[in-house]
Design a protein around this motif. Sequence first.
Motif, short mmCIF file in Angstrom:
data_model
loop_
_atom_site.label_atom_id
_atom_site.label_comp_id
_atom_site.label_asym_id
_atom_site.label_seq_id
_atom_site.Cartn_x
_atom_site.Cartn_y
_atom_site.Cartn_z
N PHE A 189 37.84 44.32 41.66
CA PHE A 189 39.07 43.52 41.92
C PHE A 189 39.57 43.68 43.29
N VAL A 190 39.19 44.76 44.10
CA VAL A 190 39.73 45.14 45.41
C VAL A 190 39.96 43.82 46.24
N ALA A 191 38.95 42.93 46.19
CA ALA A 191 38.89 41.71 46.90
C ALA A 191 40.17 40.83 46.58
N TYR A 192 40.89 41.12 45.20
CA TYR A 192 41.99 40.40 44.93
C TYR A 192 43.18 40.99 44.85
N GLY A 193 43.26 42.29 45.63
CA GLY A 193 44.52 43.15 45.74
C GLY A 193 45.77 42.28 46.16
N THR A 194 45.61 41.38 46.77
CA THR A 194 46.69 40.41 47.21
C THR A 194 47.24 39.00 46.46
N ASP A 195 46.34 39.01 45.50
CA ASP A 195 46.38 37.66 44.68
C ASP A 195 47.15 38.00 43.62
N PRO A 196 48.58 37.26 43.53
CA PRO A 196 49.66 37.37 42.84
C PRO A 196 49.30 36.83 41.30
#
Length: 450
Positions: A189-196
């Motif tokens: 999930f590193v690619a979604y680290g900024t997805d609130p």
Amino acid sequence: MKKKQLPNRMSPPKFLAIGFLSIALIGTLLLKLPISVEHGIHTKFIDAFFTAVSAISVTGLTVVDTGTHWSTFGQIVILMLIQLGGLGFMTSATWIALMLNRRISLRERMILQEAMGQYQIQGIVDLIRRVLIYAFTIEGIGALLLTLRFWKEMPLTDAVYLGVFQSVSIFNNAGFDLLGSIHGPFTGFVAYGTDPVLNIINMFLIFLGGIGFIVMFDVMEYPKCRKLSLHSKVVLTVSALLIGIGAIALFMLEFSNQATLGPLSYPQKIMASFFQSITSRSGGISTVDIGELQQSTQFFLIMLMFIGAAPGSTGGGIKVTTFAVLVGSVITMIKGKRDVVLFRNRISEAIVYRAVTLTIISLLLLVGFSMFLSATESKDFLAILFEAVSAFCTVGLSMGITTDLSEAGKVTIAILMFLGRLGPLTLAYALNRKRYKELYRHPEGRIIIG
């Protein structure tokens, strides 16, 4: 005649141990089938066994990427193992029996009592019904929300499949993900680290899976009875404190680390800090590269992993209630008092002894296995210790050494995952046995401490 009596004489811990091991072996054989892997890929027996144990123990450590190595059939096998491991195979078997209107025997109720960590057998079947309803409801809602989110970047059928898999995996604190097929192997999930949206959904799923079903029941009944049990008060309070303290520590330690939180905005740093604090106690997924964290942060995560989640949950560790009793014991000793008191309730000496015993045994196991791994693996000791704690506490986070483990290392980590999932249950049963009345007491002796 004697052979027929053997199963009835088998103690609940032995039955649970054999049951979990049997399911792990069945899962291994299924994952070894050619239909379980993508075309042209071969799976070693040890890798299939490691994956099966990781799934049934709801840990999430993987030696092969789940999204790219396994076929749809293999992924479904892993998903079923996660569900069985999270709920417990006896819980699942009870559900099937109830669906078939079969009566639950006294012995089966005793095993369910052991599996759920309950002190009494009364109402255990009704408890199982509620557990299944709550679990499937939460997983269903999570799957729907995740599907709607993933639908933005993939076809609906793919979004539904990914949503269901991730919801079951995350709620059961398993840590498996299929995102390697989208962003590359082992990306998680590193690619979604900024997805609130995705972060909030995942945090709630991990939190609900980690507080335990008993606490969920208490919270749901609170509007009617306006009262929480001592157990629920301790779990919710300690969990909130650990999440808050963990988030603050992670924010401060990683604030300027350009490989983790450094490039993020302030709101994103706060969100990522809370996510790592929640997931490190048993979630197993991460939005930052664990291997790039500061060593101080990595060691701090080891402590959070060791504490773990709540009893009766899908998480591992020594449990937050054990940690609360230990801290209460220290405070009691410092204040010079006699009784450990939590929320104006005196904790019995038997519970204090169990907490100390469970903690010491867990520490001794981790020390022994970590020393063995340091001899078999040519890796940094902190990374080895992190891996061992993650396995034994069924967390699933890794500093990136899982895929490089030797054959001996894989077997060792698999044993740790199995012990971590089953050990506390067995120990609790052994410590909860009826004690015989001693006919005499030894004279009191004094030794110097400190």
